[in-house]
Design an enzyme around this catalytic site. Structure first.
Site, short mmCIF file in Angstrom:
data_model
loop_
_atom_site.label_atom_id
_atom_site.label_comp_id
_atom_site.label_asym_id
_atom_site.label_seq_id
_atom_site.Cartn_x
_atom_site.Cartn_y
_atom_site.Cartn_z
N ARG A 1 44.92 -2.57 -28.07
CA ARG A 1 45.85 -1.77 -27.22
C ARG A 1 45.49 -0.16 -27.73
O ARG A 1 45.64 -0.13 -28.85
CB ARG A 1 47.20 -2.22 -27.73
CG ARG A 1 48.20 -1.33 -26.75
CD ARG A 1 48.22 -1.99 -25.29
NE ARG A 1 49.34 -1.43 -24.61
CZ ARG A 1 49.52 -1.37 -23.19
NH1 ARG A 1 48.29 -1.71 -22.51
NH2 ARG A 1 50.54 -1.13 -22.59
N ASP B 1 52.69 3.63 -20.26
CA ASP B 1 53.72 2.32 -20.50
C ASP B 1 54.74 2.70 -21.51
O ASP B 1 55.77 1.70 -21.64
CB ASP B 1 52.78 1.15 -20.84
CG ASP B 1 52.06 0.44 -19.62
OD1 ASP B 1 52.30 0.75 -18.68
OD2 ASP B 1 50.98 -0.50 -19.92
N GLY C 1 48.20 -7.18 -13.25
CA GLY C 1 49.23 -6.87 -12.43
C GLY C 1 50.64 -6.29 -13.08
O GLY C 1 51.53 -6.50 -12.81
N GLY C 2 50.29 -5.61 -14.31
CA GLY C 2 51.46 -4.93 -14.83
C GLY C 2 52.67 -5.91 -15.12
O GLY C 2 52.15 -7.25 -15.67
N GLU D 1 45.24 0.74 -17.30
CA GLU D 1 46.68 1.04 -16.61
C GLU D 1 46.47 1.30 -15.16
O GLU D 1 46.00 0.24 -14.37
CB GLU D 1 47.31 2.08 -17.22
CG GLU D 1 48.84 1.91 -17.64
CD GLU D 1 49.61 1.74 -16.22
OE1 GLU D 1 50.14 0.64 -16.06
OE2 GLU D 1 49.73 2.68 -15.58
N SER E 1 52.92 -3.45 -23.49
CA SER E 1 52.18 -4.11 -22.65
C SER E 1 52.94 -5.18 -21.81
O SER E 1 53.71 -5.88 -22.57
CB SER E 1 50.79 -4.49 -22.98
OG SER E 1 49.85 -5.07 -22.23
N SER E 2 52.29 -5.79 -20.86
CA SER E 2 52.88 -6.94 -20.21
C SER E 2 51.56 -8.17 -20.38
O SER E 2 51.71 -9.33 -19.68
CB SER E 2 53.23 -6.81 -18.71
OG SER E 2 54.49 -5.94 -18.68
N THR F 1 44.35 -4.18 -13.63
CA THR F 1 43.37 -4.59 -14.87
C THR F 1 42.82 -5.75 -14.61
O THR F 1 42.65 -5.97 -13.22
CB THR F 1 44.42 -4.67 -16.15
OG1 THR F 1 43.56 -4.95 -16.95
CG2 THR F 1 45.28 -5.85 -15.81
N1 GLU Z 1 49.45 -1.10 -18.25
C1 GLU Z 1 49.69 -2.52 -17.90
C2 GLU Z 1 50.06 -3.58 -19.17
O1 GLU Z 1 49.60 -3.19 -20.19
C3 GLU Z 1 48.34 -2.93 -17.47
C4 GLU Z 1 48.23 -4.34 -17.38
C5 GLU Z 1 47.90 -4.38 -15.68
O2 GLU Z 1 47.98 -3.62 -14.83
O3 GLU Z 1 47.77 -5.72 -15.03
O4 GLU Z 1 50.85 -4.47 -18.92
#
Ligand code: GLU
Length: 568
Positions: free
Chosen positions: A100, A428, A468-469, A406, A447-448, A386
């Site tokens: 990360r 984030d 997908g965040g 991101e 992060s997610s 991502t």
């Molecule tokens: N910034 C997001 C995270 O770390 C990126 C993940 C994503 O876009 O899928 O959760």
């Protein structure tokens, strides 16, 4: 199901009498000796070729990341970071290599605030030099190879140099992304020249050629990752961040270290789950969601029923309430995650789930430590993007790897002369100081990402993950529910329409295919729903059935699974 069979083994492999493999390629395929799943065809082929040539799952995943940096350059790459979960069949252990991005040493808690104390609007924040995190991607790939790989970085980067030099065919995913999110690139002459030749965005079927990126990868192949962390690429990177107003220095790059994280573990019925720990919020939120649903007996309700979707939304809101209040980088924020999954705590939280109502607000539980108020910054942000890959090899090793820069195209700034994007991963962070997820020097933003492995009786059964965040969490959790509680086959488990509801008073996202009768019922029970459907994540899965693998790529993107089987 469409499958194509072809021989993949290279001439070199044949000369060295390596086993010849045939591969099946398609949205869902089987294979006895290995499997890769990716949202991108080029990356899947590169990974499969590494396996066919005798490389292991970690080798293949590393090669795939370089290919993704070429074929999906706006989603992940050298300028980003991620979480690679590895099951080592020899030691029967699971490790997470956490690459990360970190905030530079000169980062400030208030670096995302305007003079009036309010957060800089997201569309501007995402482009700032202070939004760029110290990239961990290359350090993570090298660490994975040092610990688990059998091939050199130079060998694994080679196919991607060719892809960048000769070009990759523009996919629907890339063309749509350029049409919808490419405006940010038109202000950047370097990126425009690559993605908007003659002023028009590349279209499906065009060739994306990236000579600067090819040269950068050649330098990395020749000089190793120090060319970035201590050398000319890093110097150029830092200069570009500074030109954009950031405070990153070469010392930040030199000091970057990946961490080898213990995975978080949880159970669902007979299954044991391994997933990513903080600084990703993904794993703990997925595990809480599943525990809450198991506790309320979600399985009593049919998989497509309104009641099941309602319970999914309530469990998600409860898990997100804790996530949003408490989580941050564990190097900065003490977290006792055992308490989050304590059956007594889960039972107390599950008791808040109404069977036919949606009373708001839904406060976080009492978990001690530092808590933030539940008010999220009302950012208007496009979906971040991502990518995720799963790999299995013939020795039984597994990799589940999510990686990102991101937003689409990160900051929108392409490093002049080097051809890759600067991430905007530090967006984030919560832009407001004094919270668990506020910016601080060397800190990692929450992060997610939720790379996950599932075991039964000590043997691996599933590898999965999604982009997908925050919707990663919803997507991975719902597919797990479909597989582990409802026993669905892989294809329907992935295809079933998903929902995303993080806050009870925010309109929920729902996918095409969610029946109108279900939506009507959910509204009667007090849920707000968005007017139009939108996708929730993109989940690739590998299942191990005895000695065979089955892989499925999510129909929501252009992905493929490639299965390998020895012919001799
Ligand atoms: N910034 C997001 C995270 O770390 C990126 C993940 C994503 O876009 O899928 O959760």
């Amino acid at each position: 199901m469409s499958t194509v069979c072809l021989a993949l083994a290279s001439a070199t492999a044949a000369a060295e009498a390596k086993p010849t493999m045939v591969t099946s390629i398609g949205p869902i395929v089987g294979g006895e000796d290995g499997m890769v799943v990716s949202s991108n065809n080029d990356a899947a082929r590169v990974g499969a070729a590494v396996l066919a040539d005798g490389g292991n799952a970690v080798d293949a995943a590393v090669a795939m990341q370089f290919a993704l940096g070429v074929a999906e350059p706006g989603y992940s790459g050298i300028g980003g970071g991620g979480f690679m979960m590895i099951y080592d069949a020899d030691t029967k252990s699971v490790t997470v290599i956490d690459s990360r991005e970190r905030a530079p040493a000169k980062a400030k808690a208030g670096m995302f605030l305007q003079p009036d104390g309010k957060p800089v609007p997201f569309e501007l924040r995402r482009t700032l030099g202070v939004a760029v995190g110290v990239p961990g991607a290359l350090a993570g790939l090298q660490a994975a190879l040092d610990e688990f790989g059998t091939r050199s970085l130079a060998a694994l980067i080679e196919p991607s140099i060719a892809l960048a030099e000769h070009g990759v065919v523009v996919t629907k995913l890339l063309a749509d992304s350029l049409a919808e999110h490419g405006a940010i690139l038109t202000e950047n002459p370097i990126a425009s020249a690559v993605f908007f030749p003659d002023g028009e965005p590349l279209q499906i079927g065009d060739l994306l050629v990236q000579p600067d990126l090819a040269e950068t990868m050649r330098t990395l192949a020749d000089d190793g990752i120090d060319a970035f962390y201590r050398g000319e690429i890093g110097e150029a990177f830092v200069a570009e961040v500074k030109a954009a107003g950031g405070k990153m220095t070469l010392a930040d790059l030199k000091n970057y270290e990946v961490t080898f994280d213990e995975p978080l573990t949880g159970r669902y019925g007979d299954y044991e789950l391994f997933t990513a720990a903080p600084p990703s919020s993904g794993g703990i939120t997925v595990l809480q969601f599943l525990d809450l649903l198991e506790t309320v007996g979600v399985g009593k309700h049919a998989v497509g029923s309104s009641a099941r979707y309602h319970l999914v939304m309530k469990a998600m809101q409860l898990a997100f309430a804790d996530r949003n209040a408490y989580l941050g980088d564990p190097e900065f924020v003490p977290l006792d995650l055992g308490a989050w999954l304590d059956p007594k705590y889960i039972a107390k939280r599950a008791a808040l789930i109404e069977l036919d109502g949606n009373t708001c607000p839904l406060p976080p539980g009492d978990l001690g430590g530092m808590a933030a108020a539940a008010d999220l910054v009302d950012d208007v942000r496009a979906d971040p993007q991502t990518t995720h890959v799963n790999v299995a090899d013939r020795w039984g090793n597994l990799v589940s790897f999510t990686t990102s820069i991101e937003q689409h195209y990160g900051t929108g700034r392409m490093l002049p002369g080097y051809g890759f994007f600067l991430n905007n991963q530090l967006t984030d962070f919560d832009p407001r100081p004094g919270r668990p997820n506020s910016p601080a020097p060397d800190k990692r933003p929450l992060s997610s990402m939720s790379p996950t492995l599932v075991f039964r009786d000590g043997a691996p059964v599933y590898a999965l993950g999604s982009p997908g965040g925050p919707r990663i969490i919803a997507a991975v959790a719902q597919v797990l529910l479909n597989l582990l509680e409802y026993g669905l086959e892989l294809e329907p488990a992935v295809a079933l329409p998903r929902v995303f509801s993080d806050l009870c008073d925010r309109k929920a996202r729902w996918e095409p295919g969610l029946p109108a009768a279900v939506r009507t019922k959910l509204k009667q029970w007090g849920h707000g729903l968005r007017d139009d459907p939108e996708d929730v994540g993109d989940v690739g899965v590998i299942r191990r059935e005895g000695g065979t693998f089955v892989g499925v790529a999510d129909p929501r993107r252009d992905g493929v699974a490639v299965g390998l089987t020895r012919t001799e």
